[in-house]
Write a protein that holds these residues in place. Structure first.
Motif, PDB file in Angstrom:
ATOM      1  N   MET A  74       0.770  -0.993   0.033  1.00 52.19           N
ATOM      2  CA  MET A  74       0.076  -0.082   0.093  1.00 52.19           C
ATOM      3  C   MET A  74       1.162   1.327   0.011  1.00 52.19           C
ATOM      4  SD  MET A  74      -2.817   1.377   2.883  1.00 52.19           S
ATOM      5  CE  MET A  74      -3.604  -0.214   2.645  1.00 52.19           C
ATOM      6  N   GLU A  75       0.585   2.091  -1.103  1.00 50.18           N
ATOM      7  CA  GLU A  75       1.481   3.455  -1.047  1.00 50.18           C
ATOM      8  C   GLU A  75       0.746   4.382  -0.272  1.00 50.18           C
ATOM      9  OE1 GLU A  75       3.158   6.468  -4.404  1.00 50.18           O
ATOM     10  OE2 GLU A  75       2.476   4.535  -4.978  1.00 50.18           O
ATOM     11  N   LEU A  76       1.278   4.980   0.850  1.00 49.97           N
ATOM     12  CA  LEU A  76       0.906   6.308   1.470  1.00 49.97           C
ATOM     13  C   LEU A  76       1.590   7.552   1.169  1.00 49.97           C
ATOM     14  CD1 LEU A  76       0.557   4.350   4.893  1.00 49.97           C
ATOM     15  CD2 LEU A  76      -1.211   4.706   3.408  1.00 49.97           C
ATOM     16  N   LYS A  77       0.834   8.856   1.110  1.00 48.96           N
ATOM     17  CA  LYS A  77       1.004   9.745   0.689  1.00 48.96           C
ATOM     18  C   LYS A  77       0.988  10.849   1.797  1.00 48.96           C
ATOM     19  CE  LYS A  77       0.701   9.309  -3.982  1.00 48.96           C
ATOM     20  NZ  LYS A  77       0.229   9.983  -5.569  1.00 48.96           N
ATOM     21  N   PHE A  78       1.948  11.638   2.302  1.00 45.53           N
ATOM     22  CA  PHE A  78       1.778  12.521   3.272  1.00 45.53           C
ATOM     23  C   PHE A  78       2.239  13.837   2.997  1.00 45.53           C
ATOM     24  CE2 PHE A  78       3.028   8.250   5.011  1.00 45.53           C
ATOM     25  CZ  PHE A  78       2.175   8.179   6.008  1.00 45.53           C
ATOM     26  N   GLY A  79       1.725  14.835   3.943  1.00 40.12           N
ATOM     27  CA  GLY A  79       1.945  16.090   3.485  1.00 40.12           C
ATOM     28  C   GLY A  79       2.516  16.918   4.888  1.00 40.12           C
ATOM     29  N   LEU A  80       3.030  17.991   4.863  1.00 40.37           N
ATOM     30  CA  LEU A  80       3.816  18.744   6.069  1.00 40.37           C
ATOM     31  C   LEU A  80       2.988  20.123   5.869  1.00 40.37           C
ATOM     32  CD1 LEU A  80       5.802  18.528   8.271  1.00 40.37           C
ATOM     33  CD2 LEU A  80       7.350  19.694   6.526  1.00 40.37           C
ATOM     34  N   THR A  81       2.749  20.220   7.207  1.00 30.17           N
ATOM     35  CA  THR A  81       1.988  21.932   7.461  1.00 30.17           C
ATOM     36  C   THR A  81       3.065  22.830   7.482  1.00 30.17           C
ATOM     37  OG1 THR A  81       2.006  21.554   9.972  1.00 30.17           O
ATOM     38  CG2 THR A  81      -0.031  20.941   8.519  1.00 30.17           C
ATOM     39  N   ALA A  82       2.981  23.952   7.227  1.00 28.62           N
ATOM     40  CA  ALA A  82       3.653  25.183   7.497  1.00 28.62           C
ATOM     41  C   ALA A  82       3.922  25.607   9.009  1.00 28.62           C
ATOM     42  CB  ALA A  82       3.089  26.491   6.791  1.00 28.62           C
ATOM     43  N   PRO A  83       4.946  25.969   9.332  1.00 27.58           N
ATOM     44  CA  PRO A  83       5.209  26.062  10.971  1.00 27.58           C
ATOM     45  C   PRO A  83       4.167  27.417  11.309  1.00 27.58           C
ATOM     46  CG  PRO A  83       7.383  26.287   9.692  1.00 27.58           C
ATOM     47  CD  PRO A  83       6.260  26.321   8.637  1.00 27.58           C
ATOM     48  N   ALA A  84       3.616  26.993  12.613  1.00 29.21           N
ATOM     49  CA  ALA A  84       2.745  27.736  13.264  1.00 29.21           C
ATOM     50  C   ALA A  84       2.893  27.579  14.948  1.00 29.21           C
ATOM     51  CB  ALA A  84       1.368  27.156  13.031  1.00 29.21           C
ATOM     52  N   SER A  85       2.333  28.502  15.675  1.00 29.41           N
ATOM     53  CA  SER A  85       2.439  28.648  17.029  1.00 29.41           C
ATOM     54  C   SER A  85       2.087  27.428  17.889  1.00 29.41           C
ATOM     55  CB  SER A  85       1.876  29.638  17.546  1.00 29.41           C
ATOM     56  OG  SER A  85       1.831  29.866  18.975  1.00 29.41           O
ATOM     57  N   CYS A  86       2.849  26.654  18.514  1.00 28.67           N
ATOM     58  CA  CYS A  86       2.512  25.407  19.224  1.00 28.67           C
ATOM     59  C   CYS A  86       1.355  25.821  20.321  1.00 28.67           C
ATOM     60  CB  CYS A  86       3.677  24.946  19.729  1.00 28.67           C
ATOM     61  SG  CYS A  86       3.236  23.517  20.724  1.00 28.67           S
ATOM     62  N   SER A  87       0.219  25.055  20.339  1.00 29.85           N
ATOM     63  CA  SER A  87      -0.749  25.055  21.115  1.00 29.85           C
ATOM     64  C   SER A  87      -0.357  24.653  22.567  1.00 29.85           C
ATOM     65  CB  SER A  87      -2.032  24.195  20.554  1.00 29.85           C
ATOM     66  OG  SER A  87      -1.806  22.885  20.489  1.00 29.85           O
ATOM     67  N   TYR A  88       0.402  23.674  22.695  1.00 23.15           N
ATOM     68  CA  TYR A  88       1.010  22.967  23.759  1.00 23.15           C
ATOM     69  C   TYR A  88       2.349  23.879  24.499  1.00 23.15           C
ATOM     70  CZ  TYR A  88      -1.249  18.923  22.206  1.00 23.15           C
ATOM     71  OH  TYR A  88      -2.233  18.152  21.749  1.00 23.15           O
ATOM     72  N   LEU A  89       3.081  24.421  23.795  1.00 20.84           N
ATOM     73  CA  LEU A  89       4.146  25.152  24.197  1.00 20.84           C
ATOM     74  C   LEU A  89       4.239  26.594  23.355  1.00 20.84           C
ATOM     75  CD1 LEU A  89       6.815  22.274  24.400  1.00 20.84           C
ATOM     76  CD2 LEU A  89       5.455  23.447  26.300  1.00 20.84           C
ATOM     77  N   PRO A  90       3.845  27.650  23.780  1.00 24.79           N
ATOM     78  CA  PRO A  90       3.654  28.881  23.143  1.00 24.79           C
ATOM     79  C   PRO A  90       5.262  29.213  22.736  1.00 24.79           C
ATOM     80  CG  PRO A  90       2.264  29.072  24.924  1.00 24.79           C
ATOM     81  CD  PRO A  90       3.210  27.781  25.082  1.00 24.79           C
ATOM     82  N   SER A  91       6.151  28.954  23.223  1.00 25.56           N
ATOM     83  CA  SER A  91       7.431  29.586  22.891  1.00 25.56           C
ATOM     84  C   SER A  91       7.931  28.634  21.598  1.00 25.56           C
ATOM     85  CB  SER A  91       8.340  29.303  24.109  1.00 25.56           C
ATOM     86  OG  SER A  91       8.493  28.026  24.425  1.00 25.56           O
ATOM     87  N   GLN A  92       7.394  27.621  21.177  1.00 24.99           N
ATOM     88  CA  GLN A  92       7.727  26.853  20.082  1.00 24.99           C
ATOM     89  C   GLN A  92       6.960  26.782  18.935  1.00 24.99           C
ATOM     90  OE1 GLN A  92      10.451  24.908  20.120  1.00 24.99           O
ATOM     91  NE2 GLN A  92      10.957  24.626  22.199  1.00 24.99           N
ATOM     92  N   GLN A  93       7.542  26.231  17.791  1.00 22.70           N
ATOM     93  CA  GLN A  93       6.777  26.565  16.409  1.00 22.70           C
ATOM     94  C   GLN A  93       6.554  25.038  16.123  1.00 22.70           C
ATOM     95  OE1 GLN A  93       6.277  29.350  13.800  1.00 22.70           O
ATOM     96  NE2 GLN A  93       5.998  29.934  15.982  1.00 22.70           N
TER      97      GLN A  93
END
Length: 232
Positions: free
Chosen positions: A1-20
């Protein structure tokens, strides 16, 4: 089975606000079923609606999936007190097919009273429907009652060898019963009874205060550096 994935653009982290944060997600055209999800759960993936994703943050590796082995987990002294308190007060629970219309007043009250600073505020019916809806998986709900009153709901994915806790919401007046922890404790018992190997608890983030309670359920395994490590 061939799986295809994408990657989102960096955004502010909802768990750690200091991180992307960035997220790898399975592209919609990829074939998905419960068996595939069970495999991807073992590699730090989670489900949101019909979508599968996992964190992929170059500067941070704190999002670690947590799972309990149903056969070996034993509640600690504090957790036994939670169970005993619930039993003494007459709380009961049952695993059922979810009902978004019946749950919405409870969900709305929870979000609008306890999460006014979060992305889910203000509550709306579509948010709840998205929690309960998946086209290729059996989504269940653990309904918790005090006498005849529904006081908490834990949304749960059911797989061949595991339950996976998705989200728990409850009536704020019943916080004294620790409904989130109580739901996990009852789900471990249901996992044992159903012959499930694991109960997945979602992500643990060590530096996020809201996630700290997950570290108390021992022994547990966490997915870190592409492997499962045992704790406790």
């Amino acid at each position: 089975m061939e799986l295809k994935f994408g990657l989102t653009a960096p955004a502010s982290c909802s768990y750690l606000p200091s991180q992307q944060e960035q997220v790898v997600f399975l592209l919609p055209e990829s074939p998905v079923n419960a068996s595939l999800y069970q495999q991807l759960l073992q590699h730090n993936f989670r489900r949101s609606g019909n979508d599968l994703y996992r964190p992929h943050c170059p500067a941070c590796q704190q999002c670690q999936s947590v799972r309990l082995n149903a056969a070996t987990f034993q509640p600690n002294k504090q957790q036994r007190r939670i169970l005993n308190k619930a039993k003494a007060a007459g709380l009961t629970a049952q695993l059922v097919q979810p009902d978004s219309e019946a749950y919405y007043p409870l969900y709305q009250r929870y979000i609008d009273s306890r999460h006014t600073d979060g992305a889910m505020y203000p509550a709306c019916p579509e948010q709840l429907r998205s929690l309960l809806r998946c086209d290729w998986l059996s989504v269940r709900a653990l309904d918790i009652y005090h006498q005849q009153r529904l006081i908490a709901v834990a949304v749960v994915d059911e797989l061949d060898n595991a339950f996976s806790a998705v989200y728990t919401f409850y009536h704020p007046d019943y916080q004294r019963f620790s409904p989130g922890k109580l739901a996990i404790l009852w789900l471990t018992e249901l996992s044992q009874q159903a012959g499930k190997e694991f109960l997945y608890l979602g992500y643990y983030v060590a530096d996020c205060r809201k996630m700290a309670y997950k570290a108390d359920f021992l022994p547990q395994q966490r997915f870190s550096a592409e492997k499962w490590l045992s704790f406790g």
